[in-house]
Design a protein around this motif. Structure first.
Motif, PDB file in Angstrom:
ATOM      1  N   LEU A  30       0.835  -1.205   0.000  1.00  0.00           N
ATOM      2  CA  LEU A  30       0.000   0.000   0.000  1.00  0.00           C
ATOM      3  C   LEU A  30       0.866   1.249   0.000  1.00  0.00           C
ATOM      4  O   LEU A  30       0.579   2.214  -0.719  1.00  0.00           O
ATOM      5  CB  LEU A  30      -0.925   0.001   1.222  1.00  0.00           C
ATOM      6  CG  LEU A  30      -1.823   1.238   1.365  1.00  0.00           C
ATOM      7  CD1 LEU A  30      -2.731   1.410   0.151  1.00  0.00           C
ATOM      8  CD2 LEU A  30      -2.644   1.158   2.652  1.00  0.00           C
ATOM      9  N   PHE A  31       1.935   1.238   0.784  1.00  0.00           N
ATOM     10  CA  PHE A  31       2.828   2.398   0.780  1.00  0.00           C
ATOM     11  C   PHE A  31       3.448   2.596  -0.596  1.00  0.00           C
ATOM     12  O   PHE A  31       3.486   3.718  -1.118  1.00  0.00           O
ATOM     13  CB  PHE A  31       3.935   2.240   1.824  1.00  0.00           C
ATOM     14  CG  PHE A  31       4.982   3.322   1.712  1.00  0.00           C
ATOM     15  CD1 PHE A  31       4.707   4.611   2.117  1.00  0.00           C
ATOM     16  CD2 PHE A  31       6.226   3.046   1.156  1.00  0.00           C
ATOM     17  CE1 PHE A  31       5.652   5.621   1.983  1.00  0.00           C
ATOM     18  CE2 PHE A  31       7.174   4.044   1.017  1.00  0.00           C
ATOM     19  CZ  PHE A  31       6.889   5.333   1.433  1.00  0.00           C
ATOM     20  N   GLU A  32       3.947   1.523  -1.192  1.00  0.00           N
ATOM     21  CA  GLU A  32       4.614   1.653  -2.487  1.00  0.00           C
ATOM     22  C   GLU A  32       3.643   2.072  -3.577  1.00  0.00           C
ATOM     23  O   GLU A  32       3.991   2.860  -4.465  1.00  0.00           O
ATOM     24  CB  GLU A  32       5.314   0.345  -2.836  1.00  0.00           C
ATOM     25  CG  GLU A  32       6.508   0.065  -1.920  1.00  0.00           C
ATOM     26  CD  GLU A  32       7.216  -1.222  -2.241  1.00  0.00           C
ATOM     27  OE1 GLU A  32       6.648  -2.050  -2.993  1.00  0.00           O
ATOM     28  OE2 GLU A  32       8.337  -1.422  -1.729  1.00  0.00           O
ATOM     29  N   MET A  33       2.413   1.565  -3.533  1.00  0.00           N
ATOM     30  CA  MET A  33       1.410   1.993  -4.501  1.00  0.00           C
ATOM     31  C   MET A  33       1.110   3.475  -4.330  1.00  0.00           C
ATOM     32  O   MET A  33       1.010   4.222  -5.323  1.00  0.00           O
ATOM     33  CB  MET A  33       0.121   1.177  -4.337  1.00  0.00           C
ATOM     34  CG  MET A  33      -0.997   1.594  -5.280  1.00  0.00           C
ATOM     35  SD  MET A  33      -2.541   0.673  -5.025  1.00  0.00           S
ATOM     36  CE  MET A  33      -2.091  -0.929  -5.720  1.00  0.00           C
ATOM     37  N   SER A  34       1.003   3.916  -3.099  1.00  0.00           N
ATOM     38  CA  SER A  34       0.714   5.324  -2.826  1.00  0.00           C
ATOM     39  C   SER A  34       1.868   6.210  -3.275  1.00  0.00           C
ATOM     40  O   SER A  34       1.668   7.234  -3.933  1.00  0.00           O
ATOM     41  CB  SER A  34       0.443   5.526  -1.330  1.00  0.00           C
ATOM     42  OG  SER A  34      -0.664   4.767  -0.897  1.00  0.00           O
TER      43      SER A  34
END
Length: 283
Positions: free
Chosen positions: A46-50
């Motif tokens: 989720l962090f990397e997608m964001s």
């Protein structure tokens, strides 16, 4: 549009991602957002997608995921030249065995020293080793962990510290420091975690606290970390000690911050300040 995954921060759009990996709906929402607010417990995915699809993400967990675990943090300290206790890291027992005789026969790691598994918090996977017998016992425990797929540990210099460490929490742009002092006869005061009986002292030796806060400010400036608890130690063997970093906790206790309610007031206020600095909300 501000998108929040944090259950307590209400934004233009709120999504819950607890217990699941992000999917197409998350990607669409993130791409439409001007800023994304993440929970402390977010998945790396989720962090990397964001980070890849939105210009502004809070907290910044790039360093957390690039240097995972206690072994990763030692690599971080070395790469960024951050003062810390001398450490030897091992990915597994097989990597350790060739060093055993060299380390101890050459006295390059004298007793006592600290043994830390790569995972865990609140001192549950940290041990003070006073003898070869204690070392062999913990290595046996290590072998049992490796049977379950848990690998990695480090040996670290023991620093006498008058039974205390300093916690410096960064929340957005705000830094809060306090001592954690072990007054019980608990491994000669080795553990300074609140869960093991340590007490909080936010007032003592403000000069040393200022030194630790300055160190953490430098680290955060270099790394962009903006939500974490830093554990700092000062040697009691010198009159004017310099701070050395023990570890970074991305999940950290709130008692020293005044409890959960006080922590969330600070956190939500700092998120608002961050958004205002971006011009996305009124200050």
């Amino acid at each position: 549009m501000i998108l929040s995954y944090h259950p307590l921060f209400e934004a233009d759009k709120n999504i819950t991602c607890a217990g699941r990996e992000p999917g197409e709906a998350d990607l669409k929402a993130i791409k439409a957002a001007d800023a994304v607010i993440l929970p402390q417990g977010c998945y790396q995915s989720l962090f990397e997608m964001s980070r890849a699809n939105c210009p502004h993400v809070f907290p910044d967990y790039y360093i957390r995921f690039k240097y995972p675990g206690k072994l990763g943090q030692i690599k971080l300290f070395r790469e960024f030249n951050i003062a810390h206790p001398a450490s030897e890291i091992f990915s597994n027992l097989a990597a350790f065995h060739p060093y055993f005789r060299e380390l101890f026969s050459a006295s390059s790691m004298n007793y006592p020293f600290v043994f830390k598994f790569d995972w865990g918090g609140e001192g549950e996977t940290v041990f003070l080793i006073n003898s070869e017998e204690e070392l062999r016992t913990i290595l046996q425990k290590t072998a049992e962990f490796e049977k379950t797929g848990q690998y990695g540990f480090l040996l670290q210099e023991y620093i006498s510290s008058r039974n205390r460490t300093l916690r410096v929490a960064i929340i957005g742009q705000r830094l809060i420091s306090y001592w954690r002092i072990q007054k019980q006869e608990n491994n000669s005061g080795f553990y300074t975690n609140l869960g093991k009986g340590a007490v909080i002292d936010a007032e003592s030796e403000p000069g040393l606290q200022d030194k630790a806060v300055a160190l953490v400010k430098q680290i955060c400036h270099k790394t962009s970390i903006n939500l974490a608890g830093f554990d700092v130690i000062f040697s009691s063997d010198t009159d004017n000690p310099e701070p050395r970093l023990l570890e970074i906790n991305y999940f950290f206790g709130r008692k020293g911050l005044g409890g959960s309610e006080a922590y969330y007031r600070i956190l939500l206020g700092e998120i608002q300040t961050w958004l205002a600095g971006l011009g996305l909300v009124d200050s």
